[in-house]
Enzyme design. Structure first.
Site, PDB file in Angstrom:
ATOM      1  N   HIS A  21      20.587   0.396  -0.660  1.00  0.00           N
ATOM      2  CA  HIS A  21      19.761  -0.602   0.034  1.00  0.00           C
ATOM      3  C   HIS A  21      19.511  -1.833  -0.840  1.00  0.00           C
ATOM      4  O   HIS A  21      19.109  -2.880  -0.345  1.00  0.00           O
ATOM      5  CB  HIS A  21      18.422   0.042   0.428  1.00  0.00           C
ATOM      6  CG  HIS A  21      17.940  -0.308   1.806  1.00  0.00           C
ATOM      7  ND1 HIS A  21      18.720  -0.937   2.756  1.00  0.00           N
ATOM      8  CD2 HIS A  21      16.730  -0.106   2.404  1.00  0.00           C
ATOM      9  CE1 HIS A  21      18.010  -1.106   3.872  1.00  0.00           C
ATOM     10  NE2 HIS A  21      16.808  -0.613   3.686  1.00  0.00           N
ATOM     11  N   ASN A  69      10.846  -3.725   4.189  1.00  0.00           N
ATOM     12  CA  ASN A  69      10.369  -4.113   5.523  1.00  0.00           C
ATOM     13  C   ASN A  69       9.341  -5.239   5.489  1.00  0.00           C
ATOM     14  O   ASN A  69       8.854  -5.669   6.529  1.00  0.00           O
ATOM     15  CB  ASN A  69       9.821  -2.892   6.274  1.00  0.00           C
ATOM     16  CG  ASN A  69       8.648  -2.248   5.563  1.00  0.00           C
ATOM     17  OD1 ASN A  69       8.363  -2.559   4.412  1.00  0.00           O
ATOM     18  ND2 ASN A  69       7.967  -1.348   6.237  1.00  0.00           N
TER      19      ASN A  69
END
EC number: 3.1.1.29
Length: 194
Positions: A21, A69
């Site tokens: 990620h 996020n």
């Protein structure tokens, strides 16, 4: 339109540093290293930042220290402070739909389920028209395994391919500033690490 802000998406902390990620941050780290512009933490921008000059253009580098996020918090703060428009931003992120060893430039589009992109679009006033560098990490083959996959570390063989694609992407970013996006895109999109 010249790029004025290059962002590498990541999760903060040592436990995430080597996970798939964080591929976007690996690219910005490499750019900072190649251009001898070390990243420093800047709390007002919720991230590590640096300033580089490419072909006479003033460009900011940013790796958010928020969780993925909440990436838009950092991007929004910097874009607002320096009056940077969405189409002057390049966001590098991990891409499940491309294999390791491949990276591609793209302008606009949706978020494809990527929470970092989703938050950036939202914090830029629901404007998705920023540039992206999609760094291929491959797909686990089952959508229920995606979270564990992106938060996992790639095996050495895949890491080598991802690193080579990021290296080529950094070269193509410099080419973009020298000779334009079309030439940089053409070169990057024909590259595949072996």
């Amino acid at each position: 339109m010249a790029i004025k802000l290059i962002v590498g998406l990541a999760n903060p902390g040592a436990e995430y540093a080597a996970t798939r990620h964080n591929a976007g941050a690996w690219y910005v780290d490499l750019l900072a290293e190649r251009l001898r512009a070390p990243l420093r933490e800047e709390p007002k921008f919720f991230g590590y930042t640096s300033r580089i000059t490419l072909e006479g253009e003033d460009v900011r580098l940013l790796v958010p220290t928020t969780f993925m996020n909440l990436s838009g918090k950092a991007v929004g703060a910097m874009a607002s402070f320096y009056r940077i428009q969405p189409d002057e931003i390049l966001v590098a992120h991990d891409e499940l739909d491309l294999p390791p060893g491949v990276a591609k430039f793209k302008l606009g589009g949706g978020h494809g389920g990527h929470n970092g992109l989703k938050d950036i679009i939202s914090k830029l006033g629901n404007n998705p028209n920023f540039h992206r560098l999609r760094v291929g990490i491959g797909h686990p083959g089952d959508k229920n395994k995606v979270v564990g996959f992106v938060l996992g570390k790639p095996p050495v063989s895949e890491q080598k391919l991802i690193d080579e694609a990021i290296d080529e992407a950094a070269r193509c970013t410099e080419l973009w500033f020298k000779e334009g996006l079309a030439k940089a895109t053409s070169r990057l999109h024909t590259f595949k690490a072996q």
